[in-house]
Enzyme design. Sequence first.
Site, PDB file in Angstrom:
ATOM      1  N   THR A 116       0.832  -1.185   0.000  1.00 59.28           N
ATOM      2  CA  THR A 116       0.000   0.000   0.000  1.00 59.28           C
ATOM      3  C   THR A 116       0.871   1.241   0.000  1.00 59.28           C
ATOM      4  O   THR A 116       2.027   1.183   0.375  1.00 59.28           O
ATOM      5  CB  THR A 116      -0.851  -0.069   1.278  1.00 59.28           C
ATOM      6  OG1 THR A 116      -1.638  -1.247   1.207  1.00 59.28           O
ATOM      7  CG2 THR A 116      -1.696   1.133   1.497  1.00 59.28           C
ATOM      8  N   THR A 117       0.280   2.385  -0.378  1.00 56.60           N
ATOM      9  CA  THR A 117       0.979   3.652  -0.209  1.00 56.60           C
ATOM     10  C   THR A 117       0.017   4.660   0.394  1.00 56.60           C
ATOM     11  O   THR A 117      -1.160   4.695   0.046  1.00 56.60           O
ATOM     12  CB  THR A 117       1.549   4.175  -1.544  1.00 56.60           C
ATOM     13  OG1 THR A 117       2.455   5.254  -1.305  1.00 56.60           O
ATOM     14  CG2 THR A 117       0.459   4.650  -2.493  1.00 56.60           C
ATOM     15  N   GLY A 118       0.511   5.430   1.337  1.00 50.24           N
ATOM     16  CA  GLY A 118      -0.290   6.482   1.947  1.00 50.24           C
ATOM     17  C   GLY A 118       0.419   7.812   1.814  1.00 50.24           C
ATOM     18  O   GLY A 118       1.640   7.882   1.970  1.00 50.24           O
TER      19      GLY A 118
END
Length: 533
Positions: free
Chosen positions: A346-348
């Site tokens: 994931t990327t935030g």
Amino acid sequence: MPQLGYSRRSLALGREGLVASCHPLATLAGVEVLKAGGTAADAAVATNAVLGVTQSNNCGLGGDLFCLYYEAATRRVHFLNGAGRSGSRATIEEVRRRGLSGLPVLGPATVSVPGVVRAWAMLLERFGTRPLDRLLDPAIHYAERGFPITSILSQAIAEFAPGNADPEWHRVFRPSGRAPAPGDIFQQPDLARTLRDLAAEGPDLFYRGRVAETIAERMAQDGFLTTDDLGAHTGEWGDPISTTYRGFTVYETPPPTQGVTTLLALNMLEGVPLAKLPLHSVEHLHLMLEIVKLAYADRDRWIGDPAQAGVPLKGLLDKAYAAERRRQFDPRKALTYVPGQPEGDTTGFVIADGHGNVLSVIQSLFNAFGSGVVPPGTGLCLQNRGRHFSMDPTHPSGLAPRKRPFHTLMASITTRDDRPLMGFATMGGNGQAMFHVQVLTNVFDYGLDIQEAIERPRFLVGAFLPDDPADTIYLENRVPARVFSALRRRGHPLKPAPELFYRVGHAHGVTVREDRVLSGGADPRGDGMALGF
């Protein structure tokens, strides 16, 4: 063991705008949009598109997106649900007909509709000022001309390759028959073409056009998706969920995400004078570990797609319910908890603009490279969010057609007196909720700036290696040895993790002072950068 230290990176500061993301080129793309007068929404699309090129193991056009958007003009936090649904052929009976006892981790059967492209369009339609084609220019540039690959992406390719049988994935990510070495120029011509087509044709490319047809053809034999499933996809605007915590209002993304887990944990912690416990002492870590375990027990029992399952949000967020759950905490020893009974890769990244808007985004393929499936000629990986469905038809997240799976994805915004105080997001799969709790309390209870709050040691509850017991706890080894020993005596099955452990998330955050000075933090556990102006 090494002792605790202060921040290794300087706090990023700005007044007109700030972007904190998982890759310097993505941060730079977002800052350039802000400097040209774009909004946080405009910058988010440019940032996310570049991340899909430079962090194609974690996110990209084949994944889902959720975001919270603080709108300065109305002092309101909006929630965008950009998650896709399972295919119309996705049934428990069909899985069993194929001779499987459960859903696999990789492959076409794990693929749900990729929602991110539609979500970008919805974000721009409501809060953007720039056309999609201009915002995709940086991503097209880096996909076409290439960029120096980092060790994290290089290693991810090398580690994933032996277990993935998809030939198109190997052609795209191992063009010379091996993983590109750190510093090599990594080009993705198929992805560049897809991005160019998206810039020219808009989101329908993914839901009714060439890419949709290619995805459906790839899914025809072993997947569950059809052209009709892709064509029917929509995202939704809605309201976030929230709780109050020591005078702040903390917003999180609602089900099917796990945002309620953090809010439940904060409700339980609010009844404890946390700041009186020295940070990362035995007492502090024992409390945090036990509260997180209580919250996760409820998460695993109750969260599913609210459109198809009853999720007792009101009961889970009730302060009285939190007090009831907190009474199960034993300050002397670690326990195993069962769910309560509430009533009712994931990327935030985080962006703040000069207009006072703050946006927190989480976007993902789920596992590294998602399903491992690359539809021919597209250059993009399809997510494997569908692997999170349960084979229990009575579970809120039981497998069924056109249903959103449970999502570990979550994003957060905190306000005080209806003004933005902090935006926060982190990758980290199952651990995201516990990482939110750790970083938010570092800021709210211990007064750390966002960079130090992110850098302080974190723990991860849950198996990491295949032979780990489910209750394994990894704790970064900057915590003193005597704390490890004391926690083990209380029954915590601890394993020392590296000083900056990749698996405890790559967190990013922005805080806003009353004078609107912006502060940004980026996680040294990854390639991220925060940059303001």
